[in-house]
Design a protein around this motif. Structure first.
Motif, PDB file in Angstrom:
ATOM      1  N   TYR A  46       0.808  -1.221   0.000  1.00 34.95           N
ATOM      2  CA  TYR A  46       0.000   0.000   0.000  1.00 34.95           C
ATOM      3  C   TYR A  46       0.841   1.272   0.000  1.00 34.95           C
ATOM      4  N   GLU A  47       2.040   1.213   0.567  1.00 35.03           N
ATOM      5  CA  GLU A  47       2.868   2.420   0.630  1.00 35.03           C
ATOM      6  C   GLU A  47       3.393   2.850  -0.739  1.00 35.03           C
ATOM      7  N   THR A  48       3.498   1.910  -1.675  1.00 37.44           N
ATOM      8  CA  THR A  48       4.038   2.226  -3.001  1.00 37.44           C
ATOM      9  C   THR A  48       3.085   1.866  -4.142  1.00 37.44           C
ATOM     10  N   ASP A  49       1.861   1.493  -3.825  1.00 37.51           N
ATOM     11  CA  ASP A  49       0.901   1.040  -4.830  1.00 37.51           C
ATOM     12  C   ASP A  49       0.484   2.201  -5.749  1.00 37.51           C
ATOM     13  N   PRO A  50       0.820   2.121  -7.046  1.00 32.70           N
ATOM     14  CA  PRO A  50       0.441   3.207  -7.962  1.00 32.70           C
ATOM     15  C   PRO A  50      -1.071   3.345  -8.131  1.00 32.70           C
ATOM     16  N   GLU A  51      -1.819   2.259  -7.993  1.00 30.55           N
ATOM     17  CA  GLU A  51      -3.275   2.323  -8.119  1.00 30.55           C
ATOM     18  C   GLU A  51      -3.877   3.124  -6.953  1.00 30.55           C
ATOM     19  N   LEU A  52      -3.403   2.887  -5.749  1.00 36.57           N
ATOM     20  CA  LEU A  52      -3.865   3.674  -4.600  1.00 36.57           C
ATOM     21  C   LEU A  52      -3.486   5.140  -4.777  1.00 36.57           C
ATOM     22  N   ALA A  53      -2.267   5.391  -5.235  1.00 35.25           N
ATOM     23  CA  ALA A  53      -1.828   6.774  -5.465  1.00 35.25           C
ATOM     24  C   ALA A  53      -2.726   7.462  -6.498  1.00 35.25           C
ATOM     25  N   ARG A  54      -3.098   6.741  -7.557  1.00 36.76           N
ATOM     26  CA  ARG A  54      -3.976   7.304  -8.591  1.00 36.76           C
ATOM     27  C   ARG A  54      -5.349   7.634  -8.015  1.00 36.76           C
ATOM     28  N   ILE A  55      -5.921   6.708  -7.254  1.00 36.62           N
ATOM     29  CA  ILE A  55      -7.248   6.930  -6.659  1.00 36.62           C
ATOM     30  C   ILE A  55      -7.199   8.132  -5.717  1.00 36.62           C
ATOM     31  N   ARG A  56      -6.172   8.198  -4.887  1.00 36.03           N
ATOM     32  CA  ARG A  56      -6.043   9.322  -3.940  1.00 36.03           C
ATOM     33  C   ARG A  56      -5.929  10.645  -4.687  1.00 36.03           C
ATOM     34  N   ARG A  57      -5.175  10.654  -5.761  1.00 35.54           N
ATOM     35  CA  ARG A  57      -4.992  11.881  -6.553  1.00 35.54           C
ATOM     36  C   ARG A  57      -6.311  12.281  -7.230  1.00 35.54           C
ATOM     37  N   GLU A  58      -6.951  11.329  -7.907  1.00 37.78           N
ATOM     38  CA  GLU A  58      -8.180  11.618  -8.644  1.00 37.78           C
ATOM     39  C   GLU A  58      -9.332  12.026  -7.732  1.00 37.78           C
ATOM     40  N   ARG A  59      -9.398  11.459  -6.539  1.00 37.11           N
ATOM     41  CA  ARG A  59     -10.513  11.733  -5.623  1.00 37.11           C
ATOM     42  C   ARG A  59     -10.136  12.736  -4.534  1.00 37.11           C
ATOM     43  N   ASN A  60      -8.918  13.278  -4.632  1.00 38.24           N
ATOM     44  CA  ASN A  60      -8.449  14.310  -3.707  1.00 38.24           C
ATOM     45  C   ASN A  60      -8.402  13.834  -2.254  1.00 38.24           C
ATOM     46  N   TYR A  61      -8.002  12.575  -2.038  1.00 42.53           N
ATOM     47  CA  TYR A  61      -7.841  12.043  -0.688  1.00 42.53           C
ATOM     48  C   TYR A  61      -6.456  12.435  -0.193  1.00 42.53           C
ATOM     49  N   SER A  62      -6.391  13.594   0.434  1.00 45.57           N
ATOM     50  CA  SER A  62      -5.097  14.148   0.825  1.00 45.57           C
ATOM     51  C   SER A  62      -4.664  13.742   2.226  1.00 45.57           C
ATOM     52  N   TRP A  63      -5.589  13.333   3.075  1.00 49.59           N
ATOM     53  CA  TRP A  63      -5.272  12.977   4.456  1.00 49.59           C
ATOM     54  C   TRP A  63      -5.385  11.472   4.629  1.00 49.59           C
ATOM     55  N   MET A  64      -4.509  10.882   5.449  1.00 47.62           N
ATOM     56  CA  MET A  64      -4.508   9.437   5.652  1.00 47.62           C
ATOM     57  C   MET A  64      -3.987   9.120   7.040  1.00 47.62           C
ATOM     58  N   ASP A  65      -4.579   8.099   7.671  1.00 47.28           N
ATOM     59  CA  ASP A  65      -3.990   7.489   8.857  1.00 47.28           C
ATOM     60  C   ASP A  65      -4.351   6.014   8.858  1.00 47.28           C
ATOM     61  N   ILE A  66      -3.835   5.295   9.835  1.00 47.90           N
ATOM     62  CA  ILE A  66      -4.105   3.864   9.947  1.00 47.90           C
ATOM     63  C   ILE A  66      -4.632   3.602  11.349  1.00 47.90           C
ATOM     64  N   ILE A  67      -5.734   2.863  11.414  1.00 48.16           N
ATOM     65  CA  ILE A  67      -6.346   2.496  12.684  1.00 48.16           C
ATOM     66  C   ILE A  67      -6.333   0.978  12.817  1.00 48.16           C
ATOM     67  N   THR A  68      -6.012   0.505  14.003  1.00 50.19           N
ATOM     68  CA  THR A  68      -6.079  -0.920  14.300  1.00 50.19           C
ATOM     69  C   THR A  68      -7.184  -1.127  15.318  1.00 50.19           C
ATOM     70  N   ILE A  69      -8.173  -1.910  14.931  1.00 53.43           N
ATOM     71  CA  ILE A  69      -9.297  -2.209  15.815  1.00 53.43           C
ATOM     72  C   ILE A  69      -9.067  -3.610  16.363  1.00 53.43           C
ATOM     73  N   ASP A  70      -8.607  -3.618  17.601  1.00 52.54           N
ATOM     74  CA  ASP A  70      -8.233  -4.844  18.294  1.00 52.54           C
ATOM     75  C   ASP A  70      -8.346  -4.538  19.787  1.00 52.54           C
ATOM     76  N   LYS A  71      -8.842  -5.494  20.575  1.00 50.92           N
ATOM     77  CA  LYS A  71      -9.066  -5.213  21.995  1.00 50.92           C
ATOM     78  C   LYS A  71      -7.799  -4.838  22.740  1.00 50.92           C
ATOM     79  N   ASP A  72      -6.644  -5.264  22.254  1.00 51.84           N
ATOM     80  CA  ASP A  72      -5.383  -4.945  22.927  1.00 51.84           C
ATOM     81  C   ASP A  72      -4.726  -3.663  22.409  1.00 51.84           C
ATOM     82  N   LYS A  73      -5.220  -3.110  21.303  1.00 52.59           N
ATOM     83  CA  LYS A  73      -4.554  -1.953  20.695  1.00 52.59           C
ATOM     84  C   LYS A  73      -5.408  -0.689  20.631  1.00 52.59           C
ATOM     85  N   LEU A  74      -6.720  -0.816  20.658  1.00 54.23           N
ATOM     86  CA  LEU A  74      -7.588   0.346  20.541  1.00 54.23           C
ATOM     87  C   LEU A  74      -8.084   0.760  21.923  1.00 54.23           C
ATOM     88  N   PRO A  75      -7.723   1.956  22.373  1.00 54.80           N
ATOM     89  CA  PRO A  75      -8.237   2.425  23.671  1.00 54.80           C
ATOM     90  C   PRO A  75      -9.766   2.445  23.660  1.00 54.80           C
TER      91      PRO A  75
END
Length: 180
Positions: A46-75
């Motif tokens: 995902y960090e270097t995927d040109p298809e994701l980069a194209r979608i983000r550019r075309e749809r103006n998805y300028s902000w990104m983060d990663i969330i982990t939903i797991d009982k031991d990791k999500l407060p």
């Protein structure tokens, strides 16, 4: 390919598939008519995927983060899971890209019936502003997802009923036009 189906009416155990008997599958075209967009991407790169980069550019998805939903990791895990599963809408698109694990997005169709969308590694979905939806983990109880946003993120969910918002009215107009 993404799997989606109409849900049964059972309310208990949201982590179960809840498929109707007999099964009523939902295809990508029907999801598109609801404004739900889907892509299958390479989550291992995902960090270097040109298809994701194209979608983000075309749809103006300028902000990104990663969330982990797991009982031991999500407060406040239990509280968050309950909040995610409450029927709500947002005033902006909701974009999720599953990097690991799996879960369900449920969306309402034009007749207010629930459609369950099974999301797993590599699946990316965009829910339009104003659509009623909810999210839950499946029985694996784990998902790591990228959250994307056009501009600064606004995470406010508006629980149903929220029909007075312009985003909801615009979504209903979109649905009317899609039927014609």
């Amino acid at each position: 390919m993404v799997q989606a189906w109409y849900m049964d009416e059972a309310a208990a155990h949201p982590e179960k598939p809840h498929e109707c008997e007999p099964a009523r599958p939902v295809g990508l075209e029907q999801l598109r008519r609801l404004g739900v967009l889907y892509w299958k991407l390479d989550a291992d790169n995902y960090e270097t995927d040109p298809e994701l980069a194209r979608i983000r550019r075309e749809r103006n998805y300028s902000w990104m983060d990663i969330i982990t939903i797991d009982k031991d990791k999500l407060p406040n895990y239990e509280d968050k899971i309950k909040i995610f599963y409450e029927e709500h809408l947002h005033l902006d698109e909701e974009i999720r890209y599953i990097l690991e694990g799996s879960g369900y997005f449920d969306v309402r169709d034009k007749d207010d019936k629930w459609i369950r969308i099974f999301m797993q590694k590599g699946d990316m979905i965009t829910l339009p502003a104003g659509i009623y939806h909810r999210f839950t983990l499946d029985e694996n109880n784990y998902v790591k997802a990228m959250r994307l946003f056009a501009g600064e993120p606004i995470w406010t969910p508006y629980n149903r009923p929220a029909d007075h918002f312009p985003a909801r009215r615009q979504y209903l107009q979109f649905m009317e036009q899609a039927v014609q």
